[in-house]
Each structure stands twice: as C-alpha cells, then as structure tokens.
Design an enzyme around this catalytic site. Structure first.
Site, PDB file in Angstrom:
ATOM      1  CG  ASP A  26       6.001   8.062  -0.855  1.00 32.32           C
ATOM      2  OD1 ASP A  26       6.071   9.008  -1.654  1.00 32.32           O
ATOM      3  OD2 ASP A  26       6.126   8.195   0.373  1.00 32.32           O
ATOM      4  CE  LYS A 130       5.786  11.402   0.202  1.00 33.78           C
ATOM      5  NZ  LYS A 130       6.273  10.691   1.350  1.00 33.78           N
ATOM      6  CB  CYS A 163       3.496   8.353   2.826  1.00 38.02           C
ATOM      7  SG  CYS A 163       5.133   8.280   3.575  1.00 38.02           S
TER       8      CYS A 163
HETATM    9  N1  TIU Z   1       5.731   6.183   2.140  1.00 39.29           N
HETATM   10  C1  TIU Z   1       5.578   5.742   3.394  1.00 39.29           C
HETATM   11  O1  TIU Z   1       4.502   5.373   3.814  1.00 39.29           O
HETATM   12  N2  TIU Z   1       6.709   5.703   4.190  1.00 39.29           N
HETATM   13  C2  TIU Z   1       6.882   4.874   5.265  1.00 39.29           C
HETATM   14  O2  TIU Z   1       7.893   4.925   5.946  1.00 39.29           O
HETATM   15  N3  TIU Z   1       5.872   3.995   5.518  1.00 39.29           N
HETATM   16  C3  TIU Z   1       5.853   3.019   6.471  1.00 39.29           C
HETATM   17  O3  TIU Z   1       4.796   2.416   6.656  1.00 39.29           O
HETATM   18  N4  TIU Z   1       6.953   2.718   7.161  1.00 39.29           N
END
Ligand code: TIU
Length: 222
Positions: A26, A130, A163
């Site tokens: 991500d 995802k 994530c």
């Molecule tokens: N990719 C990921 O970590 N999504 C989140 O929503 N992370 C947060 O820390 N909010």
C-alpha cells in the site's frame, strides 16, 4: 545451492532468492501524501514518508537479485459495492469514496489510490488490489505466491500496525516466513510502530523476523 541469510532478530533468517518475494504494501498516495485517506483520518502523513527511501533501496536490490516483486493497493470499486458499510462510516464519518484533492479517496483509478512514483511497479510486477487491511483477504495473492514457489516474504510498506502487520499475520498462518525491515515500514504513531515490530519477533519469531534495509541489501548481495 548457496545458503543465504538475512541478518535479523530474533535470529538470522535463511532464504533462497528463487523462493523469496518482496511484497510492497500500500505505498499509495492516499497513505503517504497530503490530501488522501491517511490525512482524512486525522493523521500526519509526514510521519510515514521516512519509509520511502529505504523501500527504494530494497526494491532496487530485490529487482537486481531477480526476486518476485508484488505491490498491493488498498481500495474499492467505484460503486463501493466491495466496501463493508462498517468500514465506510468508521468513526461516524464517511471518507472513502468522497472527493479529495487527489480524486475519490481510496477508490480504484483515482490519483490518490495510485502507488507513489518513487516505488512504481515495472513491467511484469503484479499489483494486487485488496479491499481490506490484509493482503490475502479476498485477493489472489496466495495463488500468485504458491504458483511461483514462494516461501519467504520481505514485507515493506504502510502502515506498520495496520496493513503490514495484518498481512504478516495472514502470511504466517499460511506457512510463509516473513521478514520486515523496520525502516521500510511506517506508522502515523511511533509507539505503535515500535510495539508492532516487537510483537512480530517476540517469542522466537512468533509472526516473523525484524531486520532493516541495510541487512536486506547485504543479504541479497551476499
Ligand atoms: N494500508 C493501511 O495501513 N491502511 C490503513 O488504513 N492504515 C491506517 O493506518 N489507517
């Protein structure tokens, strides 16, 4: 077969390049640039940007070593049909799907949903979309890894306790050995970063190994 290993805690991790993949979690504008989902949730995105340079280093070396490189993106369909209502209105507010400076937040195809230019995939590197925090949930990641004979995952990206950790736990239960370079993962909460990494390597690598970008680069060159 030359035995290779990564310097890591709680002990070195043996690996073979042909069965190792780099999974970049991500590294999207929505999480590391102003105007995206991370900021909409009330976070200071400058805190996670420290992971970009170390990730660039590991990505370059992984490509040189011929590792499978997989990128993931968290996000949803334009009609949000794959976004659970509970995620949509978390905290009583709606951010996902609303318009921000980088387009519709966390919606596939918007600028904010895209991967950052510094770590952009090159031809042949799979991108896994995802809907959840874990990269295995409702995706074909496990299938891609199994078909490629992958056993070891180098897991980088954001955010550490969300994530990245969710993915490491999912991977560990599926039999993968995960190594997380501490400077290649970022959190909006320094104390969560520290705790999340400590939890991974505790109890004799209960979820996996913790290392750093220098050790990964050395290990890949070794
Ligand atoms: N990719 C990921 O970590 N999504 C989140 O929503 N992370 C947060 O820390 N909010």
């Amino acid at each position: 077969m030359v035995k290779k290993e990564f310097r890591a805690e709680p002990f070195p991790l043996a690996y073979e390049a042909k069965s190792t993949a780099l999974v970049m979690i991500d590294m999207q504008r929505d999480f590391v640039e102003p105007g995206g989902f991370g900021e909409a949730l009330g976070n200071d995105v400058s805190l996670v940007r420290s992971a970009i340079k170390p990730c660039e280093k590991v990505l370059a070396e992984a490509r040189k070593a011929g590792l499978l490189v997989i990128h993931t993106r968290e996000g949803h369909r334009a009609d949000l049909a794959d976004c659970p209502p509970a995620k949509l209105t978390r905290g009583g507010k709606t951010f996902i799907g609303t318009n921000g400076p980088m387009g519709r937040i966390l919606v596939r195809g918007s600028k904010g949903h895209d991967l950052i230019p510094e770590l952009y995939p090159i031809a042949g590197e799979p991108v896994v979309d995802k809907p959840g925090k874990g990269a295995f949930y409702q995706t074909d990641l496990h299938l891609l890894l199994q078909n490629a004979g992958i056993k070891t995952l180098i897991v980088c990206g954001v955010t550490t306790e969300v994530c990245v950790t969710t993915t490491v736990r999912e991977a560990n239960d599926r039999g993968y050995e995960c190594i997380v370079p501490s400077d290649c993962v970022g959190s909006y909460f320094p104390e969560f970063q520290q705790a999340a990494l400590a939890m991974i390597k505790a109890q004799g690598a209960i979820f996996g190994w913790v290392s750093d970008s220098n050790a990964i680069v050395e290990g890949l060159k070794g």
